[in-house]
Structure formats: structure tokens, C-alpha cells
Enzyme design. Structure first.
Site, short mmCIF file in Angstrom:
data_model
loop_
_atom_site.label_atom_id
_atom_site.label_comp_id
_atom_site.label_asym_id
_atom_site.label_seq_id
_atom_site.Cartn_x
_atom_site.Cartn_y
_atom_site.Cartn_z
N CYS A 293 0.40 2.71 -4.85
CA CYS A 293 -0.33 3.91 -5.27
C CYS A 293 0.46 5.17 -4.95
O CYS A 293 1.27 5.20 -4.03
CB CYS A 293 -1.67 3.97 -4.56
SG CYS A 293 -2.86 2.78 -5.16
N HIS B 108 0.82 -1.20 0.00
CA HIS B 108 0.00 0.00 0.00
C HIS B 108 0.86 1.26 0.00
O HIS B 108 1.91 1.31 0.64
CB HIS B 108 -0.90 0.02 1.23
CG HIS B 108 -2.10 -0.86 1.12
ND1 HIS B 108 -2.91 -0.88 0.01
CD2 HIS B 108 -2.64 -1.76 1.99
CE1 HIS B 108 -3.89 -1.75 0.19
NE2 HIS B 108 -3.75 -2.30 1.39
#
EC number: 3.4.22.-
Length: 457
Positions: free
Chosen positions: A303, A247
């Protein structure tokens, strides 16, 4: 997987370039911004962090030397677990290890096959040449103290020295934002580095959340310690490799070096209690100590990762510096200032700063100026990121296995075309993703570079 040697040890400053300590405001201001902050498991392609992680109830620790904690490092020469620590090794953080709720099921997807290898990629003519070995000077001559003139420079690595790698894959199993392919990514990159570029398994540190050894769990403390290990003792022509799959997100910028107002972050397995890791800290640990001519190749499959290593030179698919993200005039002037700082020449530093045109100085409220002044480097640092800072990166399936899209595309592109220039590789990576994902991989560097030379690591 083996981890036979983890020298660890503290971070050694080898001459800062425009270094300034991080600001004292370390308390996090709530959760990261809400849009696009996570991704869920396949089969359909998903984005990292469609939902924001829970608010992190923690205070960032007060900055110590160079903006990171040095606690836990002790001199020792003894065996711990299934690997050795050498003089300067570190003791793992105290407390119970994170419990793994599953077993590792193999190295992940099968690397691309069936496509004949070609000498060069379809972009450009002929095979690219190797990088030059001599120092690369550019920009104006600067007048330093004592009347001596100097010119900014950097040096490409020949990648003929020591090879070390750190591969991190975090699936966050059992959480509301669990992923499926990140552990596979770490093992596939490890295998690719060994088979394609001659890395040795004993010189690759693996941090995955299915590990049984508590020192191989990707906690915040273990990740930071492994980053220090990666760059410790770095020399010219060494080749270091950093891979992160997990993440990623953004948090408000506290030191004014981001033109969008947000720092990029990665999320360790224990981020809810220990916090995230900010791009400024990753740059301070893995880029700043490197000498000229040492290579660090970084891949961020997460991301909002476009500038996750805070490298100021961002390149387009045409191989030129992107506008207005980085103006060559600003880059040259502020790299000159940074190199003057490295020599202890404050007069030259001020002269370099003042030499930048007013037009450049007025753009993006000074954020670009500060980034170029403090984040350029004579070392050879390259970052491949899965998407722009404003985009998400997919966790999906390729060849029947869960994987991060960027990790798969990087391996697939170099498997099909082993001899590629940097601009060719950027385009072939994008081709691997085109039509399936919206994300646009990015190439950034610590110095202005010739993107037509051969990519090596």
C-alpha cells in the site's frame, strides 16, 4: 531456496549527487496515518492495511553515516549456516530469531499459461528498440568553476553485467494483520527472474518469514543489510532487482521532500519493536551509491507505494511525465544542480537552482524542488509500484493461489508479451488489474527517460 553467497559489507558512497544527511528528528510521531493501512487474507480482494498497525513504541536510532546503521558488519571468511560470507560480510543481529509458525508450501501460484506469447504488447506499433548505450545529455549547458561548461546526463544500463536480486515476502503470520500471498510473491518473482532474465539462484537473496535460517527472516536489520548487499560493488551495465511484498504505509515527512506531507514506509516483520523503513532510507541505501549506467529495477507490492523509492520522475500511461507531480522544467534544473554537486561545483549547483522558473519554485511549498534537487540520479533506476501513494494494494487470489495483485500482474504481463516498452508494460500491467482492483500501478524513474524503449532487467 539457496543463499550460497551473501557478501554483505558496508555501504560505499560512490559520489553523492546533491546528498544531504537526514535530519536529526528521528523519533516517530505516533502510528502511521489511519486510512487504509492494511489488508487481510483472501478469498475476496483486500487492501494492505485496512486497519492501522499497533502504535510502534520505539525511537528511531540517531542517524549515522548516510542515514543508516552500520553495526554488525565484520570482516570474515567463514561459513555461516547454509551460505558463505566473503570478505566484507556481516554478522547477523544478536538475539533470538523470529519463530516461524508454519511450513513453506511451494512456490505459490502457477505462472500464467495458455496465452500465446507475442512479440510486442497491444500498445504502440512494432517491437521497441533496446536502450542506447551512450550517455544521455539533456537540459541547458551550465557554467562551472574555471569557465568549464557541463550538461546534465544519465546513462541507461545494457543489463549485460552482474545480475543480483533481493526478494522480500512477509505474511506476518499469527498477527492481526496477517497476509496470505506475500511469500508466494517472493518465490514467484525469484523463479521468473531465473527463467526469463537469466538471474542465478546463488545471486538472489530471499527474505521470507517462513525461513528457518535466522538471516533469511525479514527483520528490519536483515532487510537493511540485504539492501546494502544488493548495491555493493555495483558497476555500469549491472542489473539489480529489488522486490518487496508486504505491508506498506505512510508516516509524517520530517525533511520536507514530500508534497503530501507524508513519507512512504514498509513494515518489516519486527516493526513493532524495531520500527518501519522509510523511503528516504531506502533511496539513500539503494539509489544514491549507484554509478551511471547501473540498473536497479524495484517492485513494491504494498500500500501507499507510488513513490516508495523516492524517484522524482513519475510517468503516465501515455509515457509522459505526470503533471503536476513533476514538471520537466523543474526536473531538468534540479538535476543540473544535483550533477553540479556531484562534481563538487557548488557554483554550478546554485546556478542550476536559480535557473528554475518562479512559477515552478512556488508550487507545492518547495517539496518538489527539494525532491528534484536531492533525488535525481545518473544511474538507471526504475520503480514499479502497486498503487499510488494514496491507494491500497490488494492481497488476493489468482490461478487458485494467494498472491499480491501487483506481483501477479507484472509476471502475467511479461509472460504474455515478453518484448515490451516501459509505457506498454505499464498499460498491460494495468490491464491485468482492470475491473478487479481499484489500484493503479505506477512507473517512476531516477531520470527523465524515453518510455518507448525496450524494458530490460
Amino acid at each position: 531456496m539457496s543463499w550460497n553467497q551473501y557478501p554483505g559489507g558496508g555501504h560505499h558512497q560512490q559520489g553523492g549527487y546533491g546528498y544531504r544527511p537526514p535530519p536529526p528528528q528521528w523519533a516517530q510521531q505516533g502510528p502511521p496515518p489511519p486510512p487504509n493501512m492494511g489488508y487481510r487474507p483472501p478469498p475476496p480482494p483486500q487492501a494492505y492495511y485496512n486497519n492501522p498497525p499497533p502504535p510502534q513504541q520505539y525511537q528511531r536510532p540517531a542517524p549515522q553515516q548516510n542515514g543508516y546503521q552500520q553495526g554488525g558488519y565484520q570482516q570474515q571468511q567463514q561459513s555461516q549456516g547454509n551460505y558463505r560470507t566473503s570478505n566484507g560480510g556481516y554478522v547477523p543481529p544478536t538475539g533470538a530469531p523470529v519463530e516461524a509458525s508454519y511450513h513453506h508450501t511451494g512456490a505459490g501460484y502457477t505462472p500464467p499459461s495458455g496465452t500465446p506469447q507475442r512479440t510486442s504488447a497491444p500498445y504502440g506499433a512494432g517491437a521497441p528498440i533496446r536502450p542506447p548505450s551512450q550517455a544521455q545529455h539533456y537540459g541547458p549547458q551550465l557554467q562551472g568553476q574555471g569557465g568549464q561548461s557541463a550538461q546534465p546526463y544519465f546513462q541507461y544500463s545494457q543489463c549485460t553485467g552482474k545480475k543480483k536480486a533481493l526478494c522480500i515476502g512477509i505474511n506476518y503470520v499469527g498477527s492481526s494483520s496477517a497476509l496470505a500471498g506475500c511469500i508466494n510473491d517472493a518465490h514467484n518473482v525469484q523463479k521468473f527472474l531465473i527463467e526469463r532474465y537469466g538471474y542465478k539462484s546463488e545471486d538472489i537473496v530471499m527474505l521470507t518469514d517462513d525461513a528457518r535460517n535466522p538471516r533469511q527472516i525479514p527483520t528490519r536489520a536483515n532487510i537493511l543489510a540485504a539492501m546494502h548487499w544488493l548495491v555493493q560493488g555495483a558497476q555500469p551495465n549491472d542489473s539489480l532487482f529489488f522486490h518487496y511484498s508486504g505491508h506498506g504505509g505512510q508516516t509524517p515527512d520530517l525533511d520536507g521532500d514530500e508534497d503530501d506531507g507524508y513519507d512512504e514506509v514498509i513494515y518489516p516483520l519486527d516493526f513493532k519493536t524495531a520500527g518501519h523503513i522509510v523511503d528516504d532510507d531506502m533511496h539513500n541505501i539503494m539509489v544514491r551509491p549507484l554509478p551511471a549506467g547501473c540498473r536497479l529495477t524495484a517492485i513494491y507490492d504494498s500500500c501507499h507505494s507510488g513513490t516508495a523509492l523516492d524517484l522524482p520522475y513519475i510517468y503516465s500511461t501515455e509515457g509522459v511525465i505526470k503533471e503536476p507531480n513533476l514538471l520537466a522544467e523543474a526536473g531538468q534544473g534540479l538535476l543540473s544542480a544535483g550533477m553540479s554537486y556531484l562534481r563538487g561545483d557548488t557554483g554550478g549547483m546554485l546556478q542550476g537552482i536559480m535557473g528554475i522558473g518562479k512559477k515552478v519554485m512556488n508550487q507545492n511549498s518547495g517539496a518538489m524542488e527539494k525532491a528534484r534537487q536531492t533525488k535525481t540520479s545518473p544511474a538507471d533506476v526504475i520503480s514499479w509500484s502497486g498503487c499510488k501513494d494514496s491507494q491500497t494494494s490488494a492481497d488476493t487470489q489468482e490461478a487458485g493461489r494467494a498472491t499480491g495483485a501487483m506481483s501477479y500482474a507484472f509476471i502475467a504481463a511479461l509472460t504474455k508479451y515478453p518484448q515490451q516498452s516501459y509505457v506498454q508494460l505499464l498499460n498491460t500491467i494495468r490491464d491485468e488489474l482492470k475491473g478487479k482492483y481499484d489500484q493503479k500501478p505506477q512507473l517512476s524513474a531516477s531520470h527523465p527517460m524515453d518510455t518507448n524503449i525496450l524494458f530490460i532487467c
